[in-house]
Write an enzyme that holds these catalytic residues in place. Structure first.
Site, PDB file in Angstrom:
ATOM      1  N   GLY A 168       2.190  -3.053   7.998  1.00 23.64           N
ATOM      2  CA  GLY A 168       2.635  -3.280   9.238  1.00 23.64           C
ATOM      3  C   GLY A 168       4.065  -3.727  10.071  1.00 23.64           C
TER       4      GLY A 168
ATOM      5  N   THR B 248       0.860  -1.683  -0.140  1.00 22.72           N
ATOM      6  CA  THR B 248       0.254   0.190  -0.011  1.00 22.72           C
ATOM      7  C   THR B 248       0.765   0.609   0.089  1.00 22.72           C
ATOM      8  OG1 THR B 248      -1.617  -0.927   1.586  1.00 22.72           O
ATOM      9  CG2 THR B 248      -1.558   1.578   1.202  1.00 22.72           C
TER      10      THR B 248
ATOM     11  N   GLU C 227      -8.469  -5.296   2.823  1.00 23.22           N
ATOM     12  CA  GLU C 227      -7.534  -6.663   2.066  1.00 23.22           C
ATOM     13  C   GLU C 227      -8.798  -6.558   1.450  1.00 23.22           C
ATOM     14  OE1 GLU C 227      -5.516  -8.636   2.157  1.00 23.22           O
ATOM     15  OE2 GLU C 227      -4.169  -7.994   3.898  1.00 23.22           O
TER      16      GLU C 227
END
Lengths: 695, 695
Positions: free
Chosen positions: B212, B173, B455
């Site tokens: 993350g 992303t 997602e």
């Protein structure tokens, strides 16, 4: 520090330019920062005059005042600090206390600008988006002493609280009881020997819990307790209790106070607990304007019990207003961001569209934008009714108290529920970035959502509203005349409309409002009949109401919805505005009215108010309006006139320069103070190297 | 510290007693702590066997394993710490890193218990409710290297990542692009002279944003970038990029990494950014199992482009499961608290009822409890379909890939939306205390809500699902046979049912499921016709789909809803359970099916699937079931078997001792470290005394 410095400096300059609507803004490095061209194009293409609308929303003088009050705070460097998302809870509290104290000192020097209590509240709301720690001191402590204290009591506590010699709060809610006041357990036993009340928290659930600024800040509180004298309980009464020493701020003997811990939002506020143990206060600390306990313990009860309705109702009107504002803020952020965010390639080679151009995005946001406008007009109407009824009460006419109470209860619950869900729709419409604190949404939501619970839990309020509506149905049947907002319940609306009959103009708002009326009337009568059937089956009224409660809530919702839709449409008729602005506001009212039907179409079709195909037509009318509203969407949110410092949202920036500023914002993260976080040396390094050395 | 010590000690003892269902629990002061009698009465009066249901939910062996894995973490004092609500963001990160590192060391010594990857994940989820910082190292970095790397590449990065010599993450992303992958802007230009790729973030919006553990923790990342070689762009490909030195953890040259700042939740995770500037990596760092770039720069494309569907689908199935779990947790907290919370006096002198006894409270919570069960059975069914299709793919049968993709997309979006709203209904049903972090709700919500966005953003997924459904309608019309979950779209359902015809059994679930089918079919055909009309009016397919998108989303929702209702009802038929448990689960399925119709009654009546009065009847059937479900409500949530340490909710405690523990919990607040907060001396004291001295 340097990046943080530059962040606030950029904002200051943006602010200056905000109302000038200049396209170019100078940065401190003399670099030219262009307004994002996508959002500029939206403003250029708008058919309405943003400023005309802003004046309509706020009023000319109030808008000017609002801007001056904003300048006073936002142009003052003393209030600047790192965005609160980066602060720990303790830092948030400390920063809140700093600003609150500062605001008191500043305000005393702004007598030209700050003329009344309203100005103070407006100034304070600029200082802190949630509340200033002393708001309850003015808003609840001083107000209660004023409203319920004798002249001597006012002299003793009112002036000191307004001049900040003491800080008061209002301690009503307990761990075990909130909305149901009669259930409060704190006791105040009168001891005629010493002419004192002895205050106690007899159980764990009786500990006062939640009052704002109670934990660490307040020196005094109005404490609500069950009054016992001469062996008899006389119910809940207010007592002024000093909590902390004015010398060293230490809690007094018999007083245990503290912070209740972190919440979803309201970080800077030390919502507190208070446990009373054989704490003695003078007899004269009971607020005695209406009820009295004489030195020998004789109790005199108040003349009327409905006198406190006024404050409760007023606060509920404020929550309706708060709903309008919160939804306006969320719409502003989401619509501005949707104008600058481009995503997905519809056709290979074409540029990615602004997400504001997608019908699904419009369908999420524009009905909520329309709702923000609807709630704005409703809070105005509600405030007018409140003022009217208050005037009547001052002339000893109490006839509309119940109506006002029921209406404000229903509207508080309805608007806060809709807003609560709407804020999250707006946040999620911004994709992943809505989840970042940089978007402003997490905080906006966390600080708004208690509106659904405090000042009367929403379901409980809907039931109170519904019980009044049921009573009105009975009154109407027994020939009584029903007052203003409920008079339709005595009309026979069942025969007026019949779904599917020919010649019905489904785009006519007055006609559709009459359908909302019919739906509300049907739902109220249905719930009322259900109550009657319960009684016929042998239940008492309480049991019958309880067994019908799911239907009663639906009825109160339908009643509130009708009032809101009607008020929106009628308010527009009275507006003095340019014809283009009238036209655009009419589009908003239409989308509100259409979508309200589309989303509850079952209610309308079940009772044959609409036919199935009519409902489909109305749903399509809403969808068809979206591209028209799109033309003015950015200007419609600009007119709310929220400064960047108020929105506190990188996504909702007026200049649309989202991505550069997301990156700048992130530099404030405490984790970014060093390239390698200190915890690496404690945990991660040893782990990684343990394995490396083994090889 | 002493109160915190006692807090964790009490919890440890509760845990021990949890599965013994003992009524008395010893506290450390040898004081007897009774289970709250109100909640005990609920358990005693239940007609079902909680343990029987727990075994049905988890399976006998898995339940036993689950309990052992919980013991391994929760009985280990090394993991204890102050509740995370009291930590600053930095402390949260540090504590997360401590626990993550500790977990690695502990797991290596638990080889009897931890047998596979699933056990590691389960163990880790007990260590941290959100995720352990190394989850992406296993779940995405290692998986991608395994799935897309050559054997040599696996040797180079897979083993080191699994043995924690390096920590990897997955950087896909970007600030400007999430769900729309083709829009990613990061570039990887191949330089044949040095046989290196040069990685760049050419714009601000191309900065990797959100991955993350990217900010401070990871040493490596799989970076998705547009591959350029020999002057041509070949689209998105994965590259392994080392981010930080393995000696001192400092970012490498050309790499700018950092934390993106605080979010709504996920506090311990250093979601990060990555800016690449002329960063060179060897040619062999491109993962080359499917695509290759040879030393001279020649590009070889992959054999199929749908091979990555598998992982995406799998993750969506996991989100459906996550929705079931989150809603089960929220129901557990709200229903247990509603059993111990007493409020309002219905009739003077009577005890205040448990709020669980109010019809409005039941009407809020029981449909959500039923939904949690529905989603549980759906995730099982979905996982089975996933496994079946995967087996087919391994046998080179790709026929159901699209169906699986559409189904998993729709279910991910549907279940996460419903859960998202449901969590907040549960929180608000607990009144004011739901707003405290002590309730566990704010964190549960903040950590769940990204499921609606990541997602695949939910609206985008619904549109993808709908486009497949529209394609199925066309296929059916051209005579093709439709696969399993969509075969109903080729049935002519319009003639099957007609609202209001006599002899219809509205409490028969199979019959009602056939109405859900009819509704889904109608909605899909309606949207499909809308697309066709667009094309007839001269639009291209893309334009026609776009203009029908609001209807397409409705269609995909109706399709998902039908699948869920059907799966719930059919799953129960296959269960081996005692007749009483069957009976109670049937009540839950009924309330799910009834309420689904009641809440979307317009859909059913508009198309004459139901008459208005039938819809009213079904709504009443749902209400009538509530008191029956109430009997077993507490046992139905107990069966989910969440330990107190997992729920992290004072309101949802198994023993129901809410109020004492709210008070204990609050003592942890950093603001309570001293009676007088230090900031008093800086700000409040001077303010108060300034005025006092003036008098």
């Amino acid at each position: 520090m340097s990046s943080q410095h530059s962040y606030t400096n950029v904002d200051k300059r943006l602010v200056k330019s905000y109302f000038d609507s200049k396209i170019y803004i100078m940065t401190e490095t003399a670099e030219i920062m262009k307004v994002n061209p996508d959002i500029q194009k939206e403003r250029d293409a708008a058919t309405i005059d943003m400023e005309e609308l802003a004046v309509i929303i706020y009023g000319k003088e109030q808008l000017s005042k609002k801007r001056k009050l904003e300048d006073a705070v936002f142009n003052d460097p003393d209030y600047k600090c790192v965005p609160s998302a980066f602060l720990s809870r303790e830092e948030e509290y400390e920063e809140g206390l700093r600003k609150s104290s500062l605001a008191v000192l500043k305000q005393s020097k702004l007598s030209d600008l700050i003329e009344d209590h309203k100005d103070i509240m407006a100034y304070n709301s600029n200082v802190s988006s949630i509340n200033v720690l002393f708001d309850l001191n003015y808003g609840m402590f001083a107000t209660t002493v004023l409203g319920q204290g004798t002249t001597e009591q006012q002299a003793k506590w009112l002036i000191p609280s307004l001049s900040h010699e003491i800080i008061g709060t209002y301690a009503q809610t307990e761990m075990g009881h909130g909305t149901f006041l009669r259930g409060l357990e704190t006791t105040a036993h009168y001891d005629p020997n010493t002419q004192e009340f002895i205050l106690n928290s007899p159980t764990i659930s009786s500990i006062k819990w939640w009052p704002g600024a109670l934990g660490k800040t307040s020196t005094h509180a109005v404490v609500l307790a069950q009054l016992y004298t001469l062996g008899k309980c006389h119910g809940i009464h207010p007592f002024v209790v000093q909590l902390r020493s004015l010398d060293d701020h230490k809690p007094l003997r018999g007083i245990t106070v503290g912070d209740i811990g972190p919440k979803m939002g309201f970080g800077p506020n030390d919502n507190g607990y208070l446990k009373l143990h054989k704490h003695r206060i003078p007899r004269t600390n009971m607020l005695m304007k209406y009820s009295q306990v004489s030195p020998d313990g004789t109790y005199t009860k108040p003349p009327r019990s409905t006198l406190t309705y006024g404050t409760m109702t007023f606060v509920r009107v404020l929550i309706v207003h708060g709903s309008a504002i919160a939804l306006a803020k969320a719409s502003t952020i989401a619509i501005r961001y949707s104008a600058v965010r481009r995503q997905s390639e519809l056709r290979p080679g074409e540029p990615e569209p602004q997400i504001l151009s997608y019908p699904t995005q419009q369908h999420k946001l524009f009905p909520l934008l329309a709702t923000a406008y609807a709630f704005h007009f409703v809070q105005l109407a509600m405030m007018k009714i409140y003022t009217d009824v208050n005037d009547q009460i001052n002339n000893s006419n109490f006839s509309r108290i119940q109506e006002l109470h029921a209406l404000s209860s229903g509207l508080k619950a309805f608007t806060s529920w809709v807003t609560n869900a709407g804020l999250e729709v707006c946040r999620m419409s911004c994709g992943g970035h809505g989840y970042s604190q940089a978007s402003g949404f997490p905080r906006l939501y966390a600080d708004f959502t208690p509106s659904c619970t405090y000042e009367g839990e929403n379901t409980v309020l809907m039931l109170q509203s519904a019980r009044y509506l049921v009573k009105c149905v009975r009154d109407a049947r027994s020939g009584k005349t029903l007052p203003g907002t409920v008079s339709y319940l005595s009309e026979d609306v069942s025969a007026v409309h019949s779904g599917g009959s020919s010649g019905r103009d489904l785009s006519n708002l007055d006609f559709l409002i009459s359908l909302y009326k019919q739906r509300a009337s049907n739902q109220v009568h249905f719930a009322s009949d259900k109550v009657d059937r319960g009684i016929s089956a042998g239940m008492d009224l309480v049991g019958a109401l309880n067994s019908a409660s799911v239907h009663l809530v639906s009825a109160a919702k339908a009643h509130s919805h009708y009032f809101i839709a009607k008020t929106f449409v009628e308010s527009l008729k009275l507006l003095k505005a340019s014809s283009e602005l009238q036209n655009v506001l009419h589009q908003l009212a239409s989308v509100y009215v259409f979508e309200g039907i589309a989303q509850s179409s079952g209610d309308f079709i079940e009772d044959y108010i609409l036919s199935g195909s009519e409902a489909k037509t109305i749903r399509q009318l809403a969808v068809d309006l979206l591209p028209l509203i799109r033309v003015n969407a950015v200007s419609l949110v600009d007119a709310f006139s929220f400064r960047d410092e108020v929105l506190q949202s990188v996504l909702g920036r007026y200049d649309g320069n989202v991505y550069e500023n997301l990156f700048k914002w992130a530099q404030n993260s405490p984790l970014n103070k060093t390239d390698v976080h200190p915890s690496y040396h404690k945990y991660l390094g040893p782990l990684l190297k343990r394995n490396q050395s083994k090889l």
